[in-house]
Design a protein around this motif. Structure first.
Motif, short mmCIF file in Angstrom:
data_model
loop_
_atom_site.label_atom_id
_atom_site.label_comp_id
_atom_site.label_asym_id
_atom_site.label_seq_id
_atom_site.Cartn_x
_atom_site.Cartn_y
_atom_site.Cartn_z
N ARG A 177 63.45 44.68 52.77
CA ARG A 177 63.64 46.03 53.25
C ARG A 177 63.91 46.01 54.75
N ARG A 178 64.59 47.04 55.24
CA ARG A 178 64.79 47.17 56.68
C ARG A 178 63.56 47.84 57.28
N PHE A 179 62.79 47.09 58.04
CA PHE A 179 61.60 47.67 58.65
C PHE A 179 61.31 46.98 59.97
N SER A 180 60.39 47.54 60.73
CA SER A 180 60.06 46.96 62.04
C SER A 180 58.58 47.18 62.32
N LEU A 181 58.10 46.45 63.30
CA LEU A 181 56.77 46.65 63.85
C LEU A 181 56.91 47.26 65.23
N LYS A 182 56.05 48.20 65.54
CA LYS A 182 56.09 48.85 66.86
C LYS A 182 54.67 48.99 67.40
N ILE A 183 54.47 48.49 68.60
CA ILE A 183 53.14 48.59 69.21
C ILE A 183 53.23 49.44 70.48
N VAL A 184 52.39 50.45 70.56
CA VAL A 184 52.30 51.27 71.77
C VAL A 184 51.37 50.56 72.75
N ILE A 185 51.81 50.45 74.00
CA ILE A 185 51.09 49.63 74.98
C ILE A 185 50.63 50.47 76.17
N PHE A 186 49.34 50.34 76.48
CA PHE A 186 48.79 51.00 77.67
C PHE A 186 48.31 50.01 78.72
N ASP A 187 47.87 48.82 78.28
CA ASP A 187 47.23 47.92 79.25
C ASP A 187 47.37 46.45 78.81
N ASP A 188 46.76 45.57 79.58
CA ASP A 188 46.92 44.14 79.31
C ASP A 188 46.32 43.72 77.96
N ALA A 189 45.22 44.35 77.56
CA ALA A 189 44.62 44.01 76.26
C ALA A 189 45.58 44.38 75.12
N ASP A 190 46.29 45.48 75.31
CA ASP A 190 47.28 45.89 74.30
C ASP A 190 48.44 44.89 74.23
N LEU A 191 48.83 44.38 75.39
CA LEU A 191 49.92 43.39 75.43
C LEU A 191 49.53 42.11 74.68
N LEU A 238 55.87 64.80 84.86
CA LEU A 238 55.60 63.75 83.88
C LEU A 238 56.60 62.60 84.01
N LEU A 239 57.87 62.93 84.25
CA LEU A 239 58.93 61.92 84.20
C LEU A 239 58.71 60.72 85.11
N PRO A 240 58.42 60.93 86.41
CA PRO A 240 58.25 59.73 87.26
C PRO A 240 57.11 58.84 86.78
N TYR A 241 56.07 59.46 86.25
CA TYR A 241 54.95 58.68 85.72
C TYR A 241 55.39 57.85 84.50
N LEU A 242 56.10 58.48 83.58
CA LEU A 242 56.54 57.75 82.38
C LEU A 242 57.51 56.64 82.74
N LEU A 243 58.36 56.91 83.72
CA LEU A 243 59.32 55.90 84.17
C LEU A 243 58.59 54.70 84.76
N ASP A 244 57.55 54.97 85.55
CA ASP A 244 56.74 53.88 86.10
C ASP A 244 56.07 53.06 85.00
N ARG A 245 55.54 53.75 84.01
CA ARG A 245 54.87 53.05 82.91
C ARG A 245 55.89 52.20 82.13
N TYR A 246 57.07 52.70 81.92
CA TYR A 246 58.10 51.94 81.22
C TYR A 246 58.53 50.73 82.05
N ARG A 247 58.70 50.95 83.36
CA ARG A 247 59.10 49.85 84.25
C ARG A 247 58.04 48.75 84.24
N TRP A 248 56.77 49.17 84.28
CA TRP A 248 55.66 48.19 84.21
C TRP A 248 55.76 47.36 82.93
N LEU A 249 56.00 48.03 81.81
CA LEU A 249 56.03 47.31 80.53
C LEU A 249 57.25 46.37 80.46
N VAL A 250 58.39 46.85 80.96
CA VAL A 250 59.58 45.98 81.00
C VAL A 250 59.27 44.72 81.80
N GLU A 251 58.64 44.89 82.95
CA GLU A 251 58.35 43.72 83.80
C GLU A 251 57.36 42.77 83.12
N CYS A 252 56.37 43.31 82.45
CA CYS A 252 55.42 42.46 81.70
C CYS A 252 56.14 41.64 80.63
#
Lengths: 244, 244
Positions: A157-171, A203-217
């Motif tokens: 089947r076509r499926f995926s796994l998706k994890i929502v990340i907030f912090d290093d333990a989540d990573l 909200l936007l600048p905060y979300l953008l920062d959080r996304y940038r952090w995750l990309v860099e990780c």
């Protein structure tokens, strides 16, 4: 007499809009959000589906009712429906909606945490399993998740796994999931913990920062090679507004 | 004596980063940008690959040189490489890089406008064909595009069509492409016509408005049912900066 159609607890029906996250990000779609969940994630962005605050809005609808309302609001602009929750995998009677939509040539995406199996998973075109990391304060039942992933891989089947990340333990949790199921398309998503912010411009600048952090990780991470890193586009466009 | 390896004109090598657009949006990847193009789109965001302004930076590299440099800058953090241009489909010698990367277990994405065929297209894991709409001032050779799409469909390759949209005439062109190739996964992307804006903070609200406009157009459009609507995430994160 026809056999009585089983009713589905529906929290929201809306669209057309675009899917804001995950494996079919950007896809034009209608949304069906079911009520009820076996989890209570600390940061759930749809807690009204399970914490009682939305109970007045729940409607018990047959598959036919749901399809009629989707056509009434979406007209002939759509051929894709996304089912989310809550946890729609609690509802065996969703089989009737899945059958009806497929009969109409509609493609179906569905998101669930992977805590329950339903045989109608076989009929979902784009299934997202989203097990919850430590920040959610939920714990993963690996035996069940292994069996769901195994069932889906077996029938290709076509499926995926998706994890929502907030912090290093989540990573770290994400890396474990990725290594446990290396053949499954894998997504990490930056989490939104400012659910009460009503001004999308703040909200936007905060979300953008959080996304940038995750990309860099993820960029630097040797254990997260095959990952896709995505934001929630709908929160960038519309903030925390419901029904878009 | 070994036969001489053919050289590939390389404009940029960078990464790891995430793919900002299209069918593998969010995928962690390295980038190889080749020099040279048969088009000269009015709004090209990589005009330095063909307009002479980047000619001092072009390096003629063998496939082995390229792979060695990707490993030198990306280490062991990646297993995916994206080839873009310019138009990499001008280069038959890319076959050598494609073979080498596949031999190393690296997945390959490639983007081209669909004006030339190369047999090594068969070996690309995620091929994006991006024919150019009227705002580009280029014109599509439908005979060639039909034959490329036909070749790829015949061998069931994973590929997609992506149209960059600036205005209503582009939307009409997108609907025509979507209807001409209904079985091909289809993406529309909001264009960036502020290529000289150096302040990402000023660029972002503009790009967000352009994406919102495109989402609203596609939502209402009966001819664009199966579309995915996406922005360029890298421009939201990093503005018009090169090499990310």
């Amino acid at each position: 007499m026809e056999s009585a159609a089983r009713r589905i607890p529906v929290m929201e029906l809306f669209g057309p809009t675009v899917q804001g996250e995950g494996m079919v990000i950007g896809r034009k779609t209608m949304f069906v959000r079911t009520a009820g969940c076996d989890y209570s994630c600390a940061w759930c962005d749809s807690a009204f589906t399970w914490d009682g605050t939305g109970k007045e809005e729940i409607r018990l609808m047959t598959a036919r009712d749901i399809y009629a309302e989707l056509r009434a609001i979406g007209g002939d602009t759509f051929d894709h429906v996304t089912v989310s929750g809550g946890n729609p995998a609690l509802l065996p009677q969703l089989a009737e909606l899945v059958d009806l939509l497929r009969g109409q040539g509609v493609t179906i995406a569905l998101e669930t945490q992977g805590s329950r199996w339903q045989d109608w998973f076989w009929q979902i075109d784009e299934l997202t399993l989203s097990p919850k990391p430590p920040s959610s304060r939920m714990s993963t039942d690996w035996v069940i998740l292994d069996s769901i992933v195994g069932n889906l891989l077996e029938r290709k089947r076509r499926f995926s796994l998706k994890i929502v990340i907030f912090d290093d333990a989540d990573l770290l949790y994400a890396a474990e999931v990725h290594e446990r199921y290396p053949d499954v398309p894998f997504y990490v998503q930056s989490g939104n913990d400012r659910l009460r912010e009503t001004d999308p411009g703040r909200l936007l600048p905060y979300l953008l920062d959080r996304y940038r952090w995750l990309v860099e990780c993820v960029i630097a991470h040797e254990r997260l090679k095959r990952a896709h890193v995505l934001p929630q586009l709908h929160t960038w466009l519309w903030g925390n507004k419901k029904g878009v």
